[in-house]
Scaffold this active site. Structure first.
Site, mmCIF file in Angstrom:
data_model
loop_
_atom_site.group_PDB
_atom_site.id
_atom_site.type_symbol
_atom_site.label_atom_id
_atom_site.label_comp_id
_atom_site.label_asym_id
_atom_site.label_seq_id
_atom_site.Cartn_x
_atom_site.Cartn_y
_atom_site.Cartn_z
ATOM 1 N NE ARG A 1 5.830 -3.810 -4.792
ATOM 2 C CZ ARG A 1 4.503 -3.923 -4.774
ATOM 3 N NH1 ARG A 1 3.845 -3.689 -3.645
ATOM 4 N NH2 ARG A 1 3.842 -4.260 -5.852
ATOM 5 C CD GLN B 1 -3.125 -7.760 -3.706
ATOM 6 O OE1 GLN B 1 -3.873 -8.331 -4.513
ATOM 7 N NE2 GLN B 1 -1.916 -7.356 -4.038
ATOM 8 N N GLY C 1 0.847 -1.182 0.000
ATOM 9 C CA GLY C 1 0.000 0.000 0.000
ATOM 10 C C GLY C 1 0.884 1.234 0.000
ATOM 11 C CG ASP D 1 0.386 1.625 -5.992
ATOM 12 O OD1 ASP D 1 1.046 1.181 -5.036
ATOM 13 O OD2 ASP D 1 -0.750 1.216 -6.282
#
Length: 341
Positions: free
Chosen positions: A82, A186, A46, A227
């Protein structure tokens, strides 16, 4: 309330989200290697939570390192754990600006980021609920959402699911419709768990049913998190978001992005410039340790997609509402206050 990620007695503590919904387990992180592994295996995930992880990770590194060069080298490794979610690098970069002041100053800044994230979640909930109230004519709202954008994606409460929680607390949520969110579920594992914990009414949908059900009028709005949000409003989020945006436009349903200002990246002009993480074949050809496709099956497995700004009704942050479909961008709408009421 159990926080998703926090600094406790000199170390990072986080909920291991890979264990949900079967078990609520916390992990104590004391090394950079463990933190990077947990980020990459999605034990912590998240965008807002990753920003906090990046900040607290640098605080941990600063306390353990023997030189500034070591801090810089390790912070660079953490920053790249990431690539798509801008919050991770944002959190690392913000606290690194205080590295010359020493480890205590770095920790102070990291804890400020943690506390700001809690305040941002409350503010997004209020801005988002007011927006939906102005857009939805029915007495109670039905909201579709994807992936997990609740407290598990932040420190507390969250982004898109945080707005749903606020609407529920205000008494006008009729029903939430999370989609399961393949391949790691998720929506099914995490969002359904969070909705159950808050006592909110919901029904879980398979991913491929979402667009069709929007065409049949099942929901009054679609909420997603983000994101990374480009300067023009193009938004990277969990793969499957773009499909829901197309369906929402066809159905005449508002499509709303909810994310903190820390997810806005004005240095990225458009969605074309956003690097999309591919997570490899294992997640697609296996599930829960069982093979679900023939040995040797090749895959394409983007973790995210990009929704073009012209499909987005509004972007709700902790400090403003931007209307990309009306020509507004992340550069030409002024910031407002962080709301508490």
């Amino acid at each position: 309330m159990v926080r998703t990620i926090d600094w406790i007695d000199g170390a990072i503590e986080l909920i291991d989200q890979t264990r949900l919904p079967g078990a609520l387990e916390k992990r104590r992180i004391t090394t950079l290697d463990d933190l990077i592994v947990d980020i990459q295996r999605l034990a912590v995930r998240g965008a807002p939570a990753l920003g906090v992880a990046g900040a607290l990770g640098v605080a941990m590194i600063a306390q353990q390192a023997s030189s500034l060069d070591e801090v810089h080298a390790n912070a660079a490794l953490l920053r790249e754990a990431r690539p798509t979610a801008v919050n991770l690098s944002w959190g690392v970069d913000r606290v690194m600006k205080r590295i010359d002041e020493g480890p205590a100053a770095v920790l102070t800044e990291a804890l400020a980021i943690r506390d700001e994230d809690v305040a941002a979640s409350i503010s997004m909930g209020l801005y988002g609920a007011d927006l939906v109230r102005s857009l939805v004519t029915r007495e109670k709202a039905r909201i579709m959402t994807i992936c997990n954008t609740g407290g598990l994606a932040a420190v507390e409460r969250g982004t898109a699911l945080g707005v749903i929680q606020t609407i529920f607390e205000q008494g006008w949520l009729e029903e939430a419709f999370p989609v399961e969110t393949r391949p790691l579920l998720q929506g099914a594992r995490l969002t359904a768990w969070e909705l159950t914990q808050m006592g909110a009414p919901f029904r879980l949908l398979v991913d491929s049913a979402g667009p069709f059900l929007l065409s049949r009028g099942i929901a009054d709005a679609v909420f997603i998190g983000a994101d990374r949000i480009a300067a023009n409003g193009d938004t990277a989020n969990k793969v499957g978001s773009f499909s829901l945006a197309l369906a929402a436009q066809r159905a005449g349903v508002p499509f709303i992005v909810v994310a903190p200002e820390s997810t806005v990246d004005v240095n990225t002009e458009t969605g074309e410039d956003i690097e999309i993480e591919d997570r490899g074949s294992e997640e697609v050809t296996n599930f829960a340790g069982l093979r679900t496709a023939p040995e040797g099956t090749r895959t394409v497995n983007p973790a995210f997609d990009v929704t073009p700004h012209d499909l987005i009704t509004a972007i709700v942050t902790d400090r403003r509402i931007v209307r990309p479909a009306l020509g507004q961008t992340m550069r030409n709408v002024d910031l407002g206050p962080t709301r508490t009421v």
